[in-house]
Design a protein around this motif. Structure first.
Motif, PDB file in Angstrom:
ATOM      1  N   ARG A 160      69.291  55.307  57.669  1.00  0.00           N
ATOM      2  CA  ARG A 160      69.250  54.585  58.947  1.00  0.00           C
ATOM      3  C   ARG A 160      69.220  55.571  60.116  1.00  0.00           C
ATOM      4  N   VAL A 208      81.801  51.027  58.757  1.00  0.00           N
ATOM      5  CA  VAL A 208      80.941  50.809  59.926  1.00  0.00           C
ATOM      6  C   VAL A 208      79.473  50.613  59.538  1.00  0.00           C
ATOM      7  N   HIS A 215      78.216  47.791  61.945  1.00  0.00           N
ATOM      8  CA  HIS A 215      78.935  47.643  63.221  1.00  0.00           C
ATOM      9  C   HIS A 215      78.541  48.784  64.158  1.00  0.00           C
ATOM     10  N   LEU A 221      77.496  57.498  65.791  1.00  0.00           N
ATOM     11  CA  LEU A 221      76.130  58.032  65.687  1.00  0.00           C
ATOM     12  C   LEU A 221      75.121  57.171  66.460  1.00  0.00           C
TER      13      LEU A 221
HETATM   14  S1  SF4 Z   1      74.325  53.165  64.657  1.00  0.00           S
HETATM   15 FE1  SF4 Z   1      75.717  53.826  63.045  1.00  0.00          FE
HETATM   16  S2  SF4 Z   1      76.302  51.934  62.030  1.00  0.00           S
HETATM   17 FE2  SF4 Z   1      74.457  51.503  63.191  1.00  0.00          FE
HETATM   18  S3  SF4 Z   1      72.823  51.846  61.728  1.00  0.00           S
HETATM   19 FE3  SF4 Z   1      73.102  53.737  62.879  1.00  0.00          FE
HETATM   20  S4  SF4 Z   1      74.457  54.950  61.602  1.00  0.00           S
HETATM   21 FE4  SF4 Z   1      74.601  52.844  60.883  1.00  0.00          FE
END
Ligand code: SF4
Length: 374
Positions: A160, A208, A215, A221
Motif C-alpha cells: 500500500r 492500523v 485506519h 505513514l
Molecule cells: S496510510 Fe497507513 S494505514 Fe493507510 S494504507 Fe497507507 S500505510 Fe496503510
C-alpha cells in the motif's frame, strides 16, 4: 510487472530513516507493549509466539501460548515431549504442521546445538517451520540482528505504502518487497532500535494498516502513502489471482457406543497427519456395511448431520458426517495399540483433533443434550 517508474520514484523518495523513525515513534506511543511474549529476549519465547501468530490472531493465540508455555517452558521440555502431547496442546489452533515442526526443531536444537538457539537468521531459517521472515523476527528480537521481516502484514503495508501493483505473493513482487524491506531498515543498528522497528511494523499491520478499511487517519505513514494518496487503500494489495479449487468429498463416521465415540489416529503424513479423526469412508460407501465388515460392530441407527466445508490450500474438502449408534465389545474399548480410542465426547475434545472434528463433536454433544438423538 511492477511499474519500474513507481519503483525508482519510491526508492528515491523514501528515506529509510524517516520511514523507520516515524514507525518507531508511533510504536512507542501507540503500539502494543504488554503481550505475554513481549519484554523478553529469550529466543524460545519469541520463537513459540512467532510460530503461533502465523495466520492466527493475537486474541486466539494468547490462551494457547500461555498453556503451551506452562507445559513446555523451554527447548528441553518440548524436545522431551511426545509428538502427540505437542499436538494435543495445539489442538484447535489449526495449521498443525506448525506444531509438528516445533517439535522437530526442538529436537534438532537439543541434538545439534546443545539446546542453544543459533543467533543468525540465515542459520535459523534452515530449521523446520522457520521461514525467512520468522527467522529474521527471532534474530532481531532475541539477538539484535540487523535484518528485515516480511510477513503477510508487512507485505500489505509495503504494497500500500509504495503502491505495488502486483500480487505480493508473486515471486517478482516478493523479491522486490524484500529489497524494499531491507532498504527501509533504520539507520541505527543497535538491538533496541531494530527490535522496536520490527515490533512497529507488526503492530502497524495488526492495529492500523489492517486488511479491510485501514485506519489511515491514525497512520504515521499517511503523508506519503501511495495507496492513501491515490485513494486505493481498498484495492491494494492486489489480491491473489482467483483459482477455482477442486472439491473433494468424504464421509466421516461418528460412531457412538452409549456415551463414547470412536477416534482413529491418522498416519503421520498427509492431511491432519498424526491427529485423531473419525473413521473416514468414500461417499458412495455404506457406513453400516463398513462398521460390520471392517470394524466388526453392528450399527443400530443413524442420522446424517449437516455437511461441513473445510478449505485447504489446494482443495476444498466437503465432509458428510454420518452419526451411527453402534454396539461394541467393552473389552476392546480402551485399545490404543491400533491407533483407535473410544472416548467420551469431553475426553475426545481434549485430544489433538482438527477443527472440523471438534465442530462435529460439539454438534454431536448438542444433539445428545437436546435428546433429538435416541
Ligand atoms: S496510510 Fe497507513 S494505514 Fe493507510 S494504507 Fe497507507 S500505510 Fe496503510
Amino acid at each position: 510487472m511492477i511499474h519500474q517508474a513507481t519503483k525508482q520514484f519510491r526508492i528515491a523518495a523514501v528515506t529509510p530513516n524517516s520511514f523507520a523513525d516515524r514507525l518507531i515513534l508511533w510504536q512507542r506511543a501507540c503500539g502494543r507493549h504488554s503481550l505475554p511474549w513481549q519484554g523478553t529476549r529469550d529466543p524460545y519465547t519469541i520463537w513459540i509466539s512467532e510460530i503461533m501468530l502465523q495466520q492466527t490472531q493475537v486474541s486466539t493465540v494468547i490462551p494457547y501460548y500461555e498453556r503451551f508455555m506452562t507445559v513446555f517452558p523451554n527447548v528441553a521440555s518440548l524436545a522431551a515431549a511426545s509428538l502427540e502431547e505437542v499436538l494435543a496442546m495445539w489442538s484447535g489452533l489449526g495449521y498443525y504442521s506448525r506444531g509438528r515442526n516445533l517439535h522437530r526443531t526442538a529436537r534438532i536444537l537439543l541434538e545439534q546445538y546443545d539446546g542453544v538457539f543459533p543467533q543468525k537468521a540465515l542459520v535459523l531459517q534452515q530449521l523446520p517451520g522457520i521461514g525467512r521472515s520468522t527467522a529474521a523476527a527471532i534474530a532481531a528480537f532475541a539477538f539484535g540482528e540487523y535484518c528485515a521481516i516480511l510477513d503477510g502484514n508487512v507485505k500489505r503495508i509495503l504494497a500500500r505504502y509504495l503502491g505495488v501493483n502486483e500480487y505480493p505473493g508473486e515471486k517478482t513482487a516478493e523479491k522486490y518487497l524484500w529489497e524494499l524491506a531491507e532498504s527501509l531498515l533504520p539507520v541505527e543498528k543497535d538491538h533496541q532500535t531494530i527490535a522496536s522497528y520490527t515490533q512497529a511494523l507488526m503492530d502497524l499491520g495488526a492495529l492500523v494498516c489492517v486488511r479491510t478499511q485501514p485506519h489511515c487517519q491514525r497512520c504515521p505513514l499517511q503523508a506519503d502513502c501511495n495507496a492513501y494518496q491515490s485513494n486505493r487503500t481498498a484495492v491494494l494489495p492486489v489480491p491473489r489471482p482467483r483459482k477455482i479449487l477442486p472439491i473433494r468429498e468424504t464421509m466421516h463416521l461418528i460412531l457412538l457406543d452409549q456415551d463414547r465415540v470412536l477416534l482413529k489416529r491418522r498416519p503421520a503424513t498427509g492431511i491432519w497427519g498424526g491427529l485423531w479423526c473419525f473413521p473416514e469412508i468414500a461417499v458412495d460407501q455404506s457406513g453400516v456395511d463398513y462398521c460390520e465388515k471392517n470394524l466388526h460392530m453392528q450399527a443400530l441407527k443413524f442420522a446424517e448431520l449437516p455437511h461441513l466445508q473445510h478449505m485447504f490450500t489446494h482443495f476444498k474438502l466437503v465432509i458428510r458426517p454420518l452419526l451411527l449408534s453402534v454396539t461394541y465389545q467393552p473389552a476392546h474399548k480402551e485399545n490404543s495399540e491400533n491407533n483407535t480410542l473410544w472416548l467420551t465426547i469431553e475426553e475426545a475434545l481434549q485430544q489433538a483433533i482438527p477443527a472440523p472434528v471438534r465442530k462435529l463433536l460439539l454438534s454431536t454433544r448438542s444433539l445428545l443434550q437436546s435428546c433429538i438423538y435416541e
